[in-house]
Design an enzyme around this catalytic site. Structure first.
Site, PDB file in Angstrom:
ATOM      1  N   CYS A  60       0.836  -1.211   0.000  1.00 33.67           N
ATOM      2  CA  CYS A  60       0.000   0.000   0.000  1.00 33.67           C
ATOM      3  C   CYS A  60       0.873   1.264   0.000  1.00 33.67           C
ATOM      4  CB  CYS A  60      -0.918  -0.015   1.227  1.00 33.67           C
ATOM      5  SG  CYS A  60      -2.055   1.382   1.246  1.00 33.67           S
ATOM      6  N   CYS A  64       0.428   4.765   6.912  1.00 34.66           N
ATOM      7  CA  CYS A  64      -0.207   4.592   8.231  1.00 34.66           C
ATOM      8  C   CYS A  64       0.761   3.860   9.175  1.00 34.66           C
ATOM      9  CB  CYS A  64      -1.512   3.811   8.091  1.00 34.66           C
ATOM     10  SG  CYS A  64      -2.546   4.423   6.744  1.00 34.66           S
ATOM     11  N   CYS A  67       0.347   0.160  10.263  1.00 37.67           N
ATOM     12  CA  CYS A  67      -0.111  -0.863   9.326  1.00 37.67           C
ATOM     13  C   CYS A  67       0.984  -1.750   8.721  1.00 37.67           C
ATOM     14  CB  CYS A  67      -0.900  -0.209   8.194  1.00 37.67           C
ATOM     15  SG  CYS A  67      -1.686  -1.459   7.140  1.00 37.67           S
ATOM     16  N   CYS A 104     -16.592  -9.273   5.315  1.00 37.92           N
ATOM     17  CA  CYS A 104     -15.921  -7.993   5.047  1.00 37.92           C
ATOM     18  C   CYS A 104     -14.652  -8.224   4.231  1.00 37.92           C
ATOM     19  CB  CYS A 104     -15.515  -7.317   6.343  1.00 37.92           C
ATOM     20  SG  CYS A 104     -16.841  -7.189   7.540  1.00 37.92           S
ATOM     21  N   CYS A 135     -19.547  -6.258   3.193  1.00 36.58           N
ATOM     22  CA  CYS A 135     -18.810  -5.072   3.640  1.00 36.58           C
ATOM     23  C   CYS A 135     -17.503  -5.005   2.859  1.00 36.58           C
ATOM     24  CB  CYS A 135     -18.531  -5.173   5.142  1.00 36.58           C
ATOM     25  SG  CYS A 135     -17.557  -3.790   5.753  1.00 36.58           S
ATOM     26  N   CYS A 195     -19.411   2.032   8.350  1.00 38.02           N
ATOM     27  CA  CYS A 195     -18.652   1.344   9.401  1.00 38.02           C
ATOM     28  C   CYS A 195     -17.412   2.197   9.629  1.00 38.02           C
ATOM     29  CB  CYS A 195     -18.275  -0.071   8.953  1.00 38.02           C
ATOM     30  SG  CYS A 195     -17.195  -0.918  10.124  1.00 38.02           S
ATOM     31  N   ARG A 267     -18.067  -2.570  17.627  1.00 41.74           N
ATOM     32  CA  ARG A 267     -17.323  -3.817  17.393  1.00 41.74           C
ATOM     33  C   ARG A 267     -15.996  -3.842  18.138  1.00 41.74           C
ATOM     34  NH1 ARG A 267     -16.679  -4.694  11.650  1.00 41.74           N
ATOM     35  NH2 ARG A 267     -18.870  -5.250  11.786  1.00 41.74           N
TER      36      ARG A 267
HETATM   37  N1  SAM Z   1      -6.713   0.471   3.054  1.00 45.65           N
HETATM   38  C1  SAM Z   1      -7.981   0.658   3.591  1.00 45.65           C
HETATM   39  C2  SAM Z   1      -8.066   1.783   4.584  1.00 45.65           C
HETATM   40  O1  SAM Z   1      -7.069   2.178   5.147  1.00 45.65           O
HETATM   41  O2  SAM Z   1      -9.187   2.273   4.799  1.00 45.65           O
HETATM   42  C3  SAM Z   1      -8.597  -0.584   4.197  1.00 45.65           C
HETATM   43  C4  SAM Z   1      -7.814  -1.509   5.066  1.00 45.65           C
HETATM   44  S1  SAM Z   1      -7.156  -0.858   6.576  1.00 45.65           S
HETATM   45  C5  SAM Z   1      -6.070  -2.176   7.031  1.00 45.65           C
HETATM   46  C6  SAM Z   1      -8.518  -0.897   7.707  1.00 45.65           C
HETATM   47  C7  SAM Z   1      -8.277  -0.460   9.130  1.00 45.65           C
HETATM   48  O3  SAM Z   1      -7.614  -1.487   9.852  1.00 45.65           O
HETATM   49  C8  SAM Z   1      -7.428   0.758   9.395  1.00 45.65           C
HETATM   50  O4  SAM Z   1      -8.123   1.955   9.194  1.00 45.65           O
HETATM   51  C9  SAM Z   1      -7.066   0.587  10.861  1.00 45.65           C
HETATM   52  O5  SAM Z   1      -8.023   1.211  11.691  1.00 45.65           O
HETATM   53  C10 SAM Z   1      -7.110  -0.933  11.053  1.00 45.65           C
HETATM   54  N2  SAM Z   1      -5.757  -1.457  11.310  1.00 45.65           N
HETATM   55  C11 SAM Z   1      -4.760  -1.617  10.413  1.00 45.65           C
HETATM   56  N3  SAM Z   1      -3.652  -2.087  11.008  1.00 45.65           N
HETATM   57  C12 SAM Z   1      -3.936  -2.228  12.317  1.00 45.65           C
HETATM   58  C13 SAM Z   1      -3.188  -2.643  13.458  1.00 45.65           C
HETATM   59  N4  SAM Z   1      -1.912  -3.006  13.364  1.00 45.65           N
HETATM   60  N5  SAM Z   1      -3.810  -2.671  14.656  1.00 45.65           N
HETATM   61  C14 SAM Z   1      -5.109  -2.305  14.769  1.00 45.65           C
HETATM   62  N6  SAM Z   1      -5.852  -1.887  13.737  1.00 45.65           N
HETATM   63  C15 SAM Z   1      -5.283  -1.835  12.516  1.00 45.65           C
HETATM   64 FE1  SF4 Z   2      -2.877   1.181   3.336  1.00 50.77          FE
HETATM   65 FE2  SF4 Z   2      -2.787  -0.018   5.695  1.00 50.77          FE
HETATM   66 FE3  SF4 Z   2      -3.159   2.614   5.568  1.00 50.77          FE
HETATM   67 FE4  SF4 Z   2      -5.144   0.935   4.739  1.00 50.77          FE
HETATM   68  S1  SF4 Z   2      -4.345   1.160   6.824  1.00 50.77           S
HETATM   69  S2  SF4 Z   2      -4.387   2.781   3.721  1.00 50.77           S
HETATM   70  S3  SF4 Z   2      -3.868  -0.748   3.917  1.00 50.77           S
HETATM   71  S4  SF4 Z   2      -1.300   1.506   4.903  1.00 50.77           S
END
Ligand code: SAM
Ligand code: SF4
Ligand code: DTB
Length: 322
Positions: A60, A64, A67, A104, A135, A195, A267
């Protein structure tokens, strides 16, 4: 669509001070209020089960800090291509047979391209045909894209605000809070259930937690589903060595979310694998009524199905039926 705004007791005018007072209440008082609100709006012994599938893993472009799928960090998660519709159908069938009511599908994208959407739409249609709620979480969406997804039968779209507006730029630099809110508006205006939630335990202050909760609660319509994740620390991400969150503080967020958004499903999301049964039980007591059910979240582990079934049985909590 705007019915909530006229429903008595549903507020959209929380202040930071009030939210902080709520978060700082004596624990027993907070639990008592949350449980009362929960009972006024839901069967306290029921839980909604959603199963997650990662349909496009890793690589990606966003940064973040939490992530494992960001291309900015070396976490050992390899970038993969979009999965096949056959694989989606097979995993959705398994999820349904195990008792999930919602499926989802998540993709590690900043925003889907038109050709991505055209691949995902048949997946939504196929899952919907199996009488599962659908979802998606694909990153940012234009209004046009949201309308296309609505027309394909999409029930929910997940798009998290993650934290307070003030703390957001410490966690993500490749997009801003306003962009997140714009996508949420597009999803709402397209008539898809929202959501939206976030993550606790990223080094944020209690003020940030209050700012996060009131951003959700002051939306013109509360998200139908509010995922509260406890940070899953992943080696290689900048948040890997963040201080552990006190489970009591986490339960306070669940309780405050229940009080501030009385009719939303709250949730208890990522992070359950590192929570004791007692912490989870207190989350259910204070108003959590939905979980991710399945051995994997997107790239990290979730409790085993047998473990979850046993805990729900010990608590006398029944899963919602299809
Ligand atoms: N890329 C898309 C986005 O960012 O909206 C969808 C997938 S993203 C992985 C969905 C959510 O997963 C993120 O907004 C975050 O809140 C949660 N998430 C991701 N990594 C995480 C982690 N290590 N611990 C807890 N929540 C996490
Ligand atoms: Fe990309 Fe992870 Fe951020 Fe979603 S949460 S936008 S998958 S880096
Ligand atoms: C949400 O709020 N939590 C889920 C879902 N929405 C997509 C994702 C949790 C991901 C945890 C880290 C991982 O497994 O990669």
């Amino acid at each position: 669509m705007f019915a909530e705004q006229t429903t008595p007791n549903i507020r959209h005018d929380w202040t930071k001070e009030e939210t902080l007072i709520l978060l700082q209440k004596p624990f027993n008082d907070l639990v008592y209020t949350a449980q009362q609100v929960h009972r006024q709006n839901f069967d306290p012994n029921k839980v909604q089960l959603s199963t997650l599938m990662n349909i496009k893993t890793g690589g990606c472009p966003e940064d973040c800090a939490y992530c494992p799928q960001s291309a900015h960090y070396k976490t050992g998660v390899e970038a993969e291509k979009l999965t096949t519709i056959e694989e989606v159908i097979s995993q959705a069938e398994t999820a349904k047979n195990k008792g999930a009511t919602r499926f989802c599908m998540g993709a590690a994208w900043r925003q889907p391209k038109q050709r991505d959407l055209e691949m995902v739409i048949p997946m939504v249609k196929a899952v919907k045909k199996m009488e599962l709620e659908t979802c998606l979480t694909l990153g940012m969406l234009s209004l046009e894209q949201a309308k296309q997804l609505k027309a394909s039968g999409l029930d929910y779209y997940n798009h998290n605000i993650d934290t307070s507006p003030e703390y957001y730029s410490k966690i993500i630099s490749t997009r801003d809070y306003e962009e997140r809110l714009t996508t949420l508006k597009h999803v709402r205006n397209a008539g898809i259930n929202v959501c939206c939630g976030g993550i606790v335990g990223m080094g944020e202050t209690q003020k940030d937690r209050a700012g996060f909760l009131l951003t959700l609660a002051n939306m013109p319509n509360h998200p139908e589903s509010v995922p509260i994740n406890m940070l899953v620390k992943v080696e290689g991400t900048p948040l890997d060595d963040t201080k552990e969150t006190d489970p009591i503080e986490f339960i306070r967020i669940i309780a405050a979310a229940r009080i501030m958004m009385p009719k939303s499903y709250i949730r208890l999301s990522a992070g359950r694998n590192n929570m004791s049964d007692e912490t989870q039980a207190l989350c259910y007591l204070t108003g959590a009524n939905s979980i991710f059910y399945g051995e994997k979240l997107l790239t990290t582990n979730n409790p085993q199905l047998t473990e979850d079934r046993l805990l729900l049985k010990r608590l006398g909590i029944q899963p919602n039926k299809n």
